[in-house]
Design a protein around this motif. Structure first.
Motif, PDB file in Angstrom:
ATOM      1  N   TYR A 282     -17.126 -18.567 -23.256  1.00  0.00           N
ATOM      2  CA  TYR A 282     -17.543 -19.958 -22.355  1.00  0.00           C
ATOM      3  C   TYR A 282     -16.633 -19.775 -20.924  1.00  0.00           C
ATOM      4  CZ  TYR A 282     -17.470 -24.556 -20.443  1.00  0.00           C
ATOM      5  OH  TYR A 282     -17.276 -25.777 -19.783  1.00  0.00           O
ATOM      6  N   VAL A 283     -17.895 -19.972 -20.062  1.00  0.00           N
ATOM      7  CA  VAL A 283     -17.349 -19.865 -18.694  1.00  0.00           C
ATOM      8  C   VAL A 283     -17.577 -21.272 -18.075  1.00  0.00           C
ATOM      9  CG1 VAL A 283     -17.952 -18.709 -16.529  1.00  0.00           C
ATOM     10  CG2 VAL A 283     -18.742 -17.769 -18.597  1.00  0.00           C
ATOM     11  N   PRO A 284     -16.270 -21.752 -17.747  1.00  0.00           N
ATOM     12  CA  PRO A 284     -16.327 -23.381 -17.181  1.00  0.00           C
ATOM     13  C   PRO A 284     -16.864 -23.079 -15.834  1.00  0.00           C
ATOM     14  CG  PRO A 284     -14.267 -22.544 -17.796  1.00  0.00           C
ATOM     15  CD  PRO A 284     -15.108 -21.391 -17.892  1.00  0.00           C
ATOM     16  N   PRO A 285     -17.410 -24.284 -15.197  1.00  0.00           N
ATOM     17  CA  PRO A 285     -18.016 -24.368 -13.969  1.00  0.00           C
ATOM     18  C   PRO A 285     -17.056 -24.172 -12.861  1.00  0.00           C
ATOM     19  CG  PRO A 285     -17.717 -26.592 -15.046  1.00  0.00           C
ATOM     20  CD  PRO A 285     -17.227 -25.729 -15.914  1.00  0.00           C
ATOM     21  N   GLN A 286     -17.562 -23.599 -12.051  1.00  0.00           N
ATOM     22  CA  GLN A 286     -16.685 -23.289 -10.733  1.00  0.00           C
ATOM     23  C   GLN A 286     -15.754 -22.169 -11.145  1.00  0.00           C
ATOM     24  OE1 GLN A 286     -17.760 -24.487  -7.324  1.00  0.00           O
ATOM     25  NE2 GLN A 286     -19.522 -24.408  -8.999  1.00  0.00           N
ATOM     26  N   TRP A 287     -15.673 -21.519 -12.015  1.00  0.00           N
ATOM     27  CA  TRP A 287     -14.758 -20.423 -12.333  1.00  0.00           C
ATOM     28  C   TRP A 287     -15.178 -18.978 -11.803  1.00  0.00           C
ATOM     29  CZ3 TRP A 287     -10.021 -19.554 -15.206  1.00  0.00           C
ATOM     30  CH2 TRP A 287      -9.144 -20.844 -15.341  1.00  0.00           C
ATOM     31  N   TRP A 288     -14.675 -18.492 -10.881  1.00  0.00           N
ATOM     32  CA  TRP A 288     -15.154 -17.055 -10.507  1.00  0.00           C
ATOM     33  C   TRP A 288     -14.945 -16.181 -11.728  1.00  0.00           C
ATOM     34  CZ3 TRP A 288     -17.507 -16.464  -5.939  1.00  0.00           C
ATOM     35  CH2 TRP A 288     -17.039 -17.463  -4.978  1.00  0.00           C
TER      36      TRP A 288
ATOM     37  N   ARG B  83     -16.213  -6.662 -20.739  1.00  0.00           N
ATOM     38  CA  ARG B  83     -14.856  -7.128 -20.252  1.00  0.00           C
ATOM     39  C   ARG B  83     -14.870  -8.049 -19.381  1.00  0.00           C
ATOM     40  NH1 ARG B  83     -11.223  -2.237 -17.252  1.00  0.00           N
ATOM     41  NH2 ARG B  83      -9.127  -3.720 -17.144  1.00  0.00           N
ATOM     42  N   TRP B  84     -14.550  -9.050 -19.416  1.00  0.00           N
ATOM     43  CA  TRP B  84     -14.575 -10.340 -18.748  1.00  0.00           C
ATOM     44  C   TRP B  84     -13.243 -10.441 -17.710  1.00  0.00           C
ATOM     45  CZ3 TRP B  84     -18.790 -13.449 -18.358  1.00  0.00           C
ATOM     46  CH2 TRP B  84     -19.719 -13.598 -19.452  1.00  0.00           C
ATOM     47  N   VAL B  85     -13.245 -10.986 -16.570  1.00  0.00           N
ATOM     48  CA  VAL B  85     -11.880 -11.170 -15.809  1.00  0.00           C
ATOM     49  C   VAL B  85     -12.338 -12.610 -15.264  1.00  0.00           C
ATOM     50  CG1 VAL B  85     -10.259 -10.927 -13.854  1.00  0.00           C
ATOM     51  CG2 VAL B  85     -11.214  -8.897 -15.637  1.00  0.00           C
ATOM     52  N   PHE B  86     -11.705 -13.586 -15.151  1.00  0.00           N
ATOM     53  CA  PHE B  86     -12.003 -14.782 -14.830  1.00  0.00           C
ATOM     54  C   PHE B  86     -10.711 -15.432 -13.885  1.00  0.00           C
ATOM     55  CE2 PHE B  86     -13.694 -14.933 -18.894  1.00  0.00           C
ATOM     56  CZ  PHE B  86     -15.061 -15.537 -18.795  1.00  0.00           C
ATOM     57  N   PHE B  87     -11.247 -16.214 -12.688  1.00  0.00           N
ATOM     58  CA  PHE B  87     -10.443 -16.661 -11.810  1.00  0.00           C
ATOM     59  C   PHE B  87     -10.636 -18.101 -11.495  1.00  0.00           C
ATOM     60  CE2 PHE B  87     -11.497 -12.397 -10.812  1.00  0.00           C
ATOM     61  CZ  PHE B  87     -10.173 -11.646 -10.553  1.00  0.00           C
ATOM     62  N   PRO B  88      -9.501 -19.100 -11.625  1.00  0.00           N
ATOM     63  CA  PRO B  88      -9.469 -20.419 -11.484  1.00  0.00           C
ATOM     64  C   PRO B  88     -10.263 -20.761 -10.309  1.00  0.00           C
ATOM     65  CG  PRO B  88      -7.376 -19.921 -11.804  1.00  0.00           C
ATOM     66  CD  PRO B  88      -7.933 -18.523 -11.650  1.00  0.00           C
ATOM     67  N   PRO B  89     -10.951 -22.015 -10.049  1.00  0.00           N
ATOM     68  CA  PRO B  89     -11.780 -22.624  -9.017  1.00  0.00           C
ATOM     69  C   PRO B  89     -11.005 -22.355  -7.566  1.00  0.00           C
ATOM     70  CG  PRO B  89     -12.137 -23.957 -10.917  1.00  0.00           C
ATOM     71  CD  PRO B  89     -11.049 -23.057 -11.221  1.00  0.00           C
ATOM     72  N   ASN B  90      -9.809 -22.685  -7.870  1.00  0.00           N
ATOM     73  CA  ASN B  90      -8.955 -22.698  -6.378  1.00  0.00           C
ATOM     74  C   ASN B  90      -8.549 -21.285  -5.834  1.00  0.00           C
ATOM     75  OD1 ASN B  90      -7.086 -22.039  -8.348  1.00  0.00           O
ATOM     76  ND2 ASN B  90      -5.637 -23.526  -7.838  1.00  0.00           N
ATOM     77  N   THR B  91      -9.067 -20.281  -6.344  1.00  0.00           N
ATOM     78  CA  THR B  91      -8.910 -19.064  -5.946  1.00  0.00           C
ATOM     79  C   THR B  91      -9.646 -18.823  -4.700  1.00  0.00           C
ATOM     80  OG1 THR B  91      -8.674 -18.119  -8.376  1.00  0.00           O
ATOM     81  CG2 THR B  91      -8.981 -16.407  -6.524  1.00  0.00           C
ATOM     82  N   ASP B  92      -8.886 -17.934  -3.739  1.00  0.00           N
ATOM     83  CA  ASP B  92      -9.585 -17.649  -2.538  1.00  0.00           C
ATOM     84  C   ASP B  92     -10.405 -16.380  -2.901  1.00  0.00           C
ATOM     85  OD1 ASP B  92     -10.152 -16.562   0.007  1.00  0.00           O
ATOM     86  OD2 ASP B  92      -8.159 -16.281   0.449  1.00  0.00           O
ATOM     87  N   PRO B  93     -11.712 -16.533  -2.633  1.00  0.00           N
ATOM     88  CA  PRO B  93     -12.657 -15.465  -2.943  1.00  0.00           C
ATOM     89  C   PRO B  93     -12.334 -14.241  -2.058  1.00  0.00           C
ATOM     90  CG  PRO B  93     -13.820 -17.314  -2.094  1.00  0.00           C
ATOM     91  CD  PRO B  93     -12.556 -17.556  -2.131  1.00  0.00           C
TER      92      PRO B  93
END
Length: 137
Positions: A87-93, A20-30
């Protein structure tokens, strides 16, 4: 929750089990997805939160769902099954949880587009220097 190291992207091919994966765009406040964030001692090994996967899915995930993150597109969910490649794009949390015993192969990749003097962090240069020195000794 973490970023893959050194501006790399990644792929993961699953042979058995489910993930189970969850992805967040690079501009997400960690800080909103399980911070605080640590930089692994500046080693260039990626950034990660203090929240482990099980804690994320137990405590953080329900709050994000209540706050409408899925509906607003601020997070993307994937259930990976055997025979599928993620596929995990670069800089995606991202955060992943094994739902079963799994067997998989993964590979990180530094693309030509990600490798530029403007994008390469100082930690990459330090890691490269340390690795070069270790090889010489």
């Amino acid at each position: 929750v973490h970023l893959d190291p050194l501006l790399t992207s990644a792929w993961l091919a699953l042979f058995s089990g489910r993930k189970r994966w969850v992805f967040f765009p690079p501009n997400t406040d960690p800080g909103q997805i399980g911070g605080p964030i640590t930089a692994n001692g500046g080693s260039g090994e990626g950034n990660r939160s203090a929240v482990e996967s099980i804690d994320f899915f137990t405590n953080v995930y329900p709050k994000l769902i209540r706050d409408g993150w899925r509906e607003s597109g601020r997070m993307l969910e994937v259930l990976q099954r055997p025979g599928e490649i993620v596929y995990v794009p670069p800089q995606w949390w991202h955060v992943v949880l094994n739902l079963d015993d799994t067997a998989a192969i993964t590979h990180n990749y530094l693309s030509r587009n990600a490798f530029s003097p403007q994008k390469v962090p100082h930690t990459f240069n330090n890691t490269l220097l340390r690795t070069t020195l270790q090889i010489r000794h």
